[in-house]
Scaffold this active site. Structure first.
Site, PDB file in Angstrom:
ATOM      1  CB  SER A 118      -0.956  -0.051   1.195  1.00 45.06           C
ATOM      2  OG  SER A 118      -2.004   0.875   1.057  1.00 45.06           O
ATOM      3  CG  ASP A 172      -7.116  -2.689  -2.789  1.00 45.58           C
ATOM      4  OD1 ASP A 172      -7.707  -1.985  -1.949  1.00 45.58           O
ATOM      5  OD2 ASP A 172      -5.890  -2.839  -2.797  1.00 45.58           O
ATOM      6  CG  HIS A 203      -5.810  -2.588   0.827  1.00 47.54           C
ATOM      7  ND1 HIS A 203      -5.154  -2.174  -0.306  1.00 47.54           N
ATOM      8  CD2 HIS A 203      -5.180  -1.981   1.867  1.00 47.54           C
ATOM      9  CE1 HIS A 203      -4.181  -1.342   0.017  1.00 47.54           C
ATOM     10  NE2 HIS A 203      -4.170  -1.217   1.339  1.00 47.54           N
TER      11      HIS A 203
END
Length: 224
Positions: A118, A172, A203
């Site tokens: 991320s 996601d 995610h």
């Protein structure tokens, strides 16, 4: 520039590592977040993992709440265009300090992998592509390419052909896969070698992603 060294969690040999993986966590997490992935990757014990903790700072996207973050984020809709240049640059220099520390311990840059999930993946991409010595590879999971309009001018020739492993969950909800695909396409258009994988996931780092990543790392670092 006065750069504050990062606190880190280190897993692996104190000396004589054959390779090092510097792994950056996501927004609001810390270096302990990905410690459990080490045994799952099943790499040799001679590989050292460095898990740094990002500084605590207010994050605009999360109503200004203070949390561990590599840089401030206003909106993911503008990701790559309206990024926190100062914050990204400061984190870049802190990660470069970690690379220098590994080199001092005897691990050449060509045996160092930058990895991140991320927001940490964004910093891994940003730092790795600009680093002035060839790195082994870059891992960018569930992330995007920050400051993409500066890539052409700022990417260092030493890492213009460094392999990149990108992976994203199809569902996601945090960093939409479209951002990952767009970043992949921009890297490919710039001539960067990218291995792209996508998964039926959100995610997160699913087991399929871990297995693919482990195989990629073994090939990259010529590990048995």
């Amino acid at each position: 520039m006065n750069i504050t060294p990062l606190d880190t969690l280190i897993v692996g040999p104190d000396q004589q590592a054959t390779a090092s993986i510097i792994w950056l966590h996501g927004l609001g997490a810390d270096g302990y977040d990905f410690e459990p992935i080490v045994p799952e990757l099943r790499l040799p014990d001679s590989v050292r993992f460095i898990f740094p903790h990002a500084p605590v700072r207010p994050v605009t996207l999360n109503d200004g709440i203070c949390m561990r973050a590599w840089y401030d984020i206003e909106s993911l809709r503008e990701a790559g265009r309206r990024d926190d240049i100062a914050g990204i640059s400061a984190s870049q220099h802190q990660i470069e300090q970690l690379i220098a520390a590994e080199v001092e311990l005897g691990v050449g840059p060509e045996r160092i992998v930058l990895a991140g999930f991320s927001q940490g993946g964004a910093i891994a991409l940003h730092t790795g592509l600009r680093y002035p010595q060839r790195l082994a590879g870059i891992i960018a999971l569930s992330t995007y390419l920050p400051l993409y309009d500066r890539l052409q001018d700022e990417r260092h020739p030493a890492n213009a052909h460094t392999p990149v492993f990108m992976a994203h969950g199809v569902y996601d909800p945090v960093v939409p896969i479209e951002l990952g695909e767009l970043s992949r396409d921009r890297l490919l258009a710039a001539g960067q070698p990218v291995e792209w994988r996508q998964y039926i996931a959100k995610h997160t780092v699913c087991i399929e992603k871990i297995l693919d990543l482990a195989a990629w790392l073994r090939r990259l670092l010529a590990l048995s």
